[in-house]
Design a protein around this motif. Structure first.
Motif, PDB file in Angstrom:
ATOM      1  N   GLY A  10      -0.044   6.549  -7.735  1.00 48.00           N
ATOM      2  CA  GLY A  10      -0.556   5.173  -7.776  1.00 48.00           C
ATOM      3  C   GLY A  10      -1.899   5.168  -7.073  1.00 48.00           C
ATOM      4  O   GLY A  10      -2.134   5.994  -6.166  1.00 48.00           O
ATOM      5  N   SER A  11      -2.782   4.267  -7.495  1.00 48.59           N
ATOM      6  CA  SER A  11      -4.131   4.302  -6.902  1.00 48.59           C
ATOM      7  C   SER A  11      -4.729   2.906  -6.750  1.00 48.59           C
ATOM      8  O   SER A  11      -5.944   2.740  -6.754  1.00 48.59           O
ATOM      9  N   PHE A  13      -3.432  -1.172  -5.069  1.00 47.92           N
ATOM     10  CA  PHE A  13      -3.301  -1.902  -3.810  1.00 47.92           C
ATOM     11  C   PHE A  13      -2.468  -1.162  -2.749  1.00 47.92           C
ATOM     12  O   PHE A  13      -2.959  -0.844  -1.664  1.00 47.92           O
ATOM     13  N   LEU A  17      -3.232   0.949   0.916  1.00 47.62           N
ATOM     14  CA  LEU A  17      -2.634   0.718   2.244  1.00 47.62           C
ATOM     15  C   LEU A  17      -2.206   2.052   2.860  1.00 47.62           C
ATOM     16  O   LEU A  17      -2.406   2.307   4.047  1.00 47.62           O
ATOM     17  N   ALA A  34      -2.273  10.936  -8.023  1.00 41.98           N
ATOM     18  CA  ALA A  34      -1.934  10.909  -9.452  1.00 41.98           C
ATOM     19  C   ALA A  34      -1.740   9.460  -9.857  1.00 41.98           C
ATOM     20  O   ALA A  34      -1.004   8.717  -9.191  1.00 41.98           O
ATOM     21  N   ASP A  37      -4.947   5.004 -13.503  1.00 40.41           N
ATOM     22  CA  ASP A  37      -6.240   4.312 -13.460  1.00 40.41           C
ATOM     23  C   ASP A  37      -6.957   4.579 -12.136  1.00 40.41           C
ATOM     24  O   ASP A  37      -6.388   5.206 -11.238  1.00 40.41           O
ATOM     25  N   CYS A  70       3.609   4.840  -4.801  1.00 36.94           N
ATOM     26  CA  CYS A  70       2.994   3.504  -4.730  1.00 36.94           C
ATOM     27  C   CYS A  70       2.753   2.964  -6.140  1.00 36.94           C
ATOM     28  O   CYS A  70       1.632   2.578  -6.482  1.00 36.94           O
ATOM     29  N   GLU A  94       7.659   2.983  -1.727  1.00 37.60           N
ATOM     30  CA  GLU A  94       7.320   1.587  -1.430  1.00 37.60           C
ATOM     31  C   GLU A  94       8.514   0.666  -1.688  1.00 37.60           C
ATOM     32  O   GLU A  94       9.465   1.016  -2.369  1.00 37.60           O
ATOM     33  N   LYS A  95       8.445  -0.520  -1.141  1.00 36.91           N
ATOM     34  CA  LYS A  95       9.505  -1.514  -1.343  1.00 36.91           C
ATOM     35  C   LYS A  95       9.303  -2.209  -2.696  1.00 36.91           C
ATOM     36  O   LYS A  95       8.150  -2.269  -3.152  1.00 36.91           O
ATOM     37  N   PRO A  96      10.318  -2.760  -3.328  1.00 41.08           N
ATOM     38  CA  PRO A  96      11.737  -2.532  -3.046  1.00 41.08           C
ATOM     39  C   PRO A  96      12.097  -1.113  -3.473  1.00 41.08           C
ATOM     40  O   PRO A  96      11.411  -0.553  -4.322  1.00 41.08           O
ATOM     41  N   ALA A 121       9.492   2.409   2.799  1.00 44.46           N
ATOM     42  CA  ALA A 121       8.299   1.823   3.414  1.00 44.46           C
ATOM     43  C   ALA A 121       8.454   0.324   3.681  1.00 44.46           C
ATOM     44  O   ALA A 121       7.958  -0.500   2.916  1.00 44.46           O
ATOM     45  N   ASP A 123       7.113  -2.069   6.035  1.00 37.30           N
ATOM     46  CA  ASP A 123       6.061  -2.127   7.061  1.00 37.30           C
ATOM     47  C   ASP A 123       6.317  -3.163   8.151  1.00 37.30           C
ATOM     48  O   ASP A 123       5.882  -2.990   9.291  1.00 37.30           O
ATOM     49  N   TYR A 161       2.227  -6.191 -12.929  1.00 39.58           N
ATOM     50  CA  TYR A 161       3.624  -5.731 -12.933  1.00 39.58           C
ATOM     51  C   TYR A 161       4.508  -6.659 -12.091  1.00 39.58           C
ATOM     52  O   TYR A 161       5.674  -6.860 -12.397  1.00 39.58           O
ATOM     53  N   TYR A 299       1.417  -1.152   8.629  1.00 40.29           N
ATOM     54  CA  TYR A 299       1.229   0.049   7.789  1.00 40.29           C
ATOM     55  C   TYR A 299       0.874   1.297   8.607  1.00 40.29           C
ATOM     56  O   TYR A 299       1.355   2.387   8.325  1.00 40.29           O
TER      57      TYR A 299
HETATM   58  N1  LIG Z   1       4.455  -2.867   1.609  1.00 40.26           N
HETATM   59  C1  LIG Z   1       3.657  -3.797   1.106  1.00 40.26           C
HETATM   60  O1  LIG Z   1       3.227  -4.705   1.787  1.00 40.26           O
HETATM   61  C2  LIG Z   1       3.268  -3.719  -0.335  1.00 40.26           C
HETATM   62  C3  LIG Z   1       2.171  -4.468  -0.783  1.00 40.26           C
HETATM   63  C4  LIG Z   1       1.859  -4.403  -2.136  1.00 40.26           C
HETATM   64  C5  LIG Z   1       2.625  -3.637  -3.001  1.00 40.26           C
HETATM   65  N2  LIG Z   1       3.692  -2.939  -2.522  1.00 40.26           N
HETATM   66  C6  LIG Z   1       4.538  -2.122  -3.438  1.00 40.26           C
HETATM   67  O2  LIG Z   1       3.776  -1.020  -3.899  1.00 40.26           O
HETATM   68  C7  LIG Z   1       4.069  -0.742  -5.262  1.00 40.26           C
HETATM   69  C8  LIG Z   1       2.759  -0.769  -6.065  1.00 40.26           C
HETATM   70  O3  LIG Z   1       2.230  -2.065  -5.979  1.00 40.26           O
HETATM   71  P1  LIG Z   1       0.668  -2.333  -6.204  1.00 40.26           P
HETATM   72  O4  LIG Z   1       0.444  -3.724  -5.724  1.00 40.26           O
HETATM   73  O5  LIG Z   1      -0.139  -1.227  -5.676  1.00 40.26           O
HETATM   74  O6  LIG Z   1       0.617  -2.334  -7.797  1.00 40.26           O
HETATM   75  P2  LIG Z   1      -0.668  -2.217  -8.703  1.00 40.26           P
HETATM   76  O7  LIG Z   1      -0.310  -2.822 -10.009  1.00 40.26           O
HETATM   77  O8  LIG Z   1      -1.847  -2.742  -7.935  1.00 40.26           O
HETATM   78  O9  LIG Z   1      -0.869  -0.642  -8.892  1.00 40.26           O
HETATM   79  C9  LIG Z   1       0.072   0.160  -9.542  1.00 40.26           C
HETATM   80  C10 LIG Z   1      -0.461   1.586  -9.613  1.00 40.26           C
HETATM   81  O10 LIG Z   1       0.551   2.414 -10.200  1.00 40.26           O
HETATM   82  C11 LIG Z   1      -0.067   3.253 -11.168  1.00 40.26           C
HETATM   83  N3  LIG Z   1       0.908   3.698 -12.163  1.00 40.26           N
HETATM   84  C12 LIG Z   1       1.586   2.956 -13.061  1.00 40.26           C
HETATM   85  N4  LIG Z   1       2.367   3.752 -13.808  1.00 40.26           N
HETATM   86  C13 LIG Z   1       2.160   5.026 -13.370  1.00 40.26           C
HETATM   87  C14 LIG Z   1       2.681   6.306 -13.759  1.00 40.26           C
HETATM   88  N5  LIG Z   1       3.551   6.426 -14.730  1.00 40.26           N
HETATM   89  N6  LIG Z   1       2.219   7.379 -13.111  1.00 40.26           N
HETATM   90  C15 LIG Z   1       1.314   7.284 -12.106  1.00 40.26           C
HETATM   91  N7  LIG Z   1       0.805   6.100 -11.696  1.00 40.26           N
HETATM   92  C16 LIG Z   1       1.228   4.997 -12.337  1.00 40.26           C
HETATM   93  C17 LIG Z   1      -1.151   2.374 -11.765  1.00 40.26           C
HETATM   94  O11 LIG Z   1      -2.089   3.171 -12.468  1.00 40.26           O
HETATM   95  C18 LIG Z   1      -1.701   1.713 -10.510  1.00 40.26           C
HETATM   96  O12 LIG Z   1      -2.641   2.552  -9.877  1.00 40.26           O
HETATM   97  C19 LIG Z   1       5.093  -1.778  -5.705  1.00 40.26           C
HETATM   98  O13 LIG Z   1       6.367  -1.232  -5.633  1.00 40.26           O
HETATM   99  C20 LIG Z   1       4.950  -2.895  -4.681  1.00 40.26           C
HETATM  100  O14 LIG Z   1       6.152  -3.596  -4.457  1.00 40.26           O
HETATM  101  C21 LIG Z   1       3.998  -2.954  -1.213  1.00 40.26           C
END
Ligand SMILES: NC(=O)c1ccc[n+]([C@@H]2O[C@H](COP(=O)([O-])OP(=O)(O)OC[C@H]3O[C@@H](n4cnc5c(N)ncnc54)[C@H](O)[C@@H]3O)[C@@H](O)[C@H]2O)c1
Length: 347
Positions: A10-11, A13, A17, A34, A37, A70, A94-96, A121, A123, A161, A299
């Motif tokens: 994931g890359s 939000f 963190l 990895a 986007d 993530c 990450e949660k959940p 995770a 936080d 999502y 975090y």
């Molecule tokens: N602890 C916190 O405070 C907190 C805050 C925000 C999000 N989160 C959690 O983090 C996770 C991600 O949330 P986000 O806000 O970053 O989402 P987002 O939509 O901003 O980013 C999702 C990322 O996942 C990548 N992704 C999607 N499918 C993929 C795959 N098959 N292989 C590799 N990468 C893939 C996307 O390219 C993108 O970079 C969620 O589970 C969310 O609940 C936690």
């Protein structure tokens, strides 16, 4: 000094963190990312040498000690299972933890079978204000604990999502409310045994975001095994920046925490400035910018703890193990069941 090699999946939000926190620790080499986007921007921002579109390729080519997962909620299970079976020994999810109980259980089982440390995770449990409040409670500073009220709310998720139940597993409660749910149990030192929930049901039933398929408002009264009462709330109807508030009541006193707007800085700005707090839409007029949000929301201390677990072969703290993620998910799903049936649900 031991240095561990870390990868992030994931890359956007949440990945940011984790990366912001990792970069504060010299024990970590942020080796690879990895994602589907944002690879170029993310890798240059955090100095990550290797980028991949396929996380399995990342595992094949890099000798990683730890991976942060993530990605959107519905992918947690597949990715954790894939990477645990591929030989990664330490995973932060990450949660959940997942969107269903069988998925969460499968993740825990696969990690156990493959001798993988699964870290959840949450936080909030590492926010300095929360840690200090817990110390005061444990010292007897507010007498016997009676009731805890906690909420997370903001104006709506940045992630497409998170706006769809099919990707997220619900709405505001699974996405935001999972923090207060884990927190009340952590502070009381006791599992939640019953809940009475109420929630909008997505679409036209939502208070504000009728384009979201999950709820934009949810709340629940909970009772813990040790009798402590709780009230947890999550909503996407709060403008003005993320609003995380906690109230703790005991026989001899009470504690109030403002996790997001409790900054000691007051700014009045005519033109506005770069950034105040998460989800605040502008910075002119009077604002209270966070001093260090990565620290105050937990975090940094969370990542520090997980690095310590990896380097010194320790179990993660109670509240941050895979099974704690499962418990928090069970409570959230019970709140949904109660909201739907209008009845108290026992866990
Ligand atoms: N602890 C916190 O405070 C907190 C805050 C925000 C999000 N989160 C959690 O983090 C996770 C991600 O949330 P986000 O806000 O970053 O989402 P987002 O939509 O901003 O980013 C999702 C990322 O996942 C990548 N992704 C999607 N499918 C993929 C795959 N098959 N292989 C590799 N990468 C893939 C996307 O390219 C993108 O970079 C969620 O589970 C969310 O609940 C936690």
């Amino acid at each position: 000094m031991t240095q561990i090699k870390v990868g992030i999946i994931g890359s956007q939000f949440a990945a940011g963190l984790h990366a912001e926190s990792y970069k504060r620790f010299s024990e970590v080499k942020l080796q690879a990312v990895a994602s589907l986007d944002n690879l170029e921007k993310f890798s240059s921002e955090y100095g990550v040498p290797s980028t991949y579109e396929d996380y399995m390729e990342m595992i094949k080519n890099e000798d990683l000690d730890l991976i942060s997962v993530c990605v959107p909620n519905f992918l947690h299970k597949k990715i954790v299972v894939d990477i645990a079976e591929a030989g990664i020994k330490n995973i932060i999810c990450e949660k959940p933890l997942a969107t269903t109980i069988p998925d969460a259980q499968a993740m825990i089982d696969v990690c156990k079978k493959n001798n993988v440390r699964l870290m959840y995770a949450e936080d909030w449990l590492f926010a300095p204000a929360v840690i200090r409040a817990k110390e005061i409670v444990e010292e007897g500073g507010i007498g016997k604990l009676l009731y805890i009220k906690a909420k997370e709310s903001h104006s709506g998720s940045h992630s497409i999502y998170a706006q769809k139940k099919e990707y997220c597993g619900g709405g505001a409660m699974i996405h935001l409310g999972i923090h207060p749910v884990a927190f009340v149990s952590f502070l009381a030192g006791s599992d939640i045994k019953e809940v009475v929930g109420m929630a909008t049901a997505g679409g036209d039933t939502n208070l504000l975001h009728t384009n979201y398929t999950g709820e934009d408002w949810a709340a629940a009264l909970v009772t813990m095994e040790n009798g402590v009462k709780g009230f947890v709330e999550a909503n996407y109807i709060t403008s003005g920046g993320m609003d995380d508030k906690i109230e703790i009541y005991g026989t001899e006193g009470n504690i109030h925490i403002d996790l997001t707007k409790g900054s000691p800085i007051d700014v009045y700005s005519r033109p506005g400035y770069g950034y105040a707090i998460e989800k605040a839409d502008f910075t002119h007029g009077w604002t209270k910018p966070a001093v260090d949000e990565f620290l105050s929301l937990g975090y940094v201390k969370e990542i520090e703890h997980f690095i310590d677990c990896v380097i010194n072969d320790k179990e993660p703290n109670v509240g941050t193990r895979g099974e704690d993620g499962l418990k928090a998910l069970e409570v959230v799903l019970a709140i949904y069941e109660s909201a739907k049936s209008g009845k108290l649900v026992k866990l």
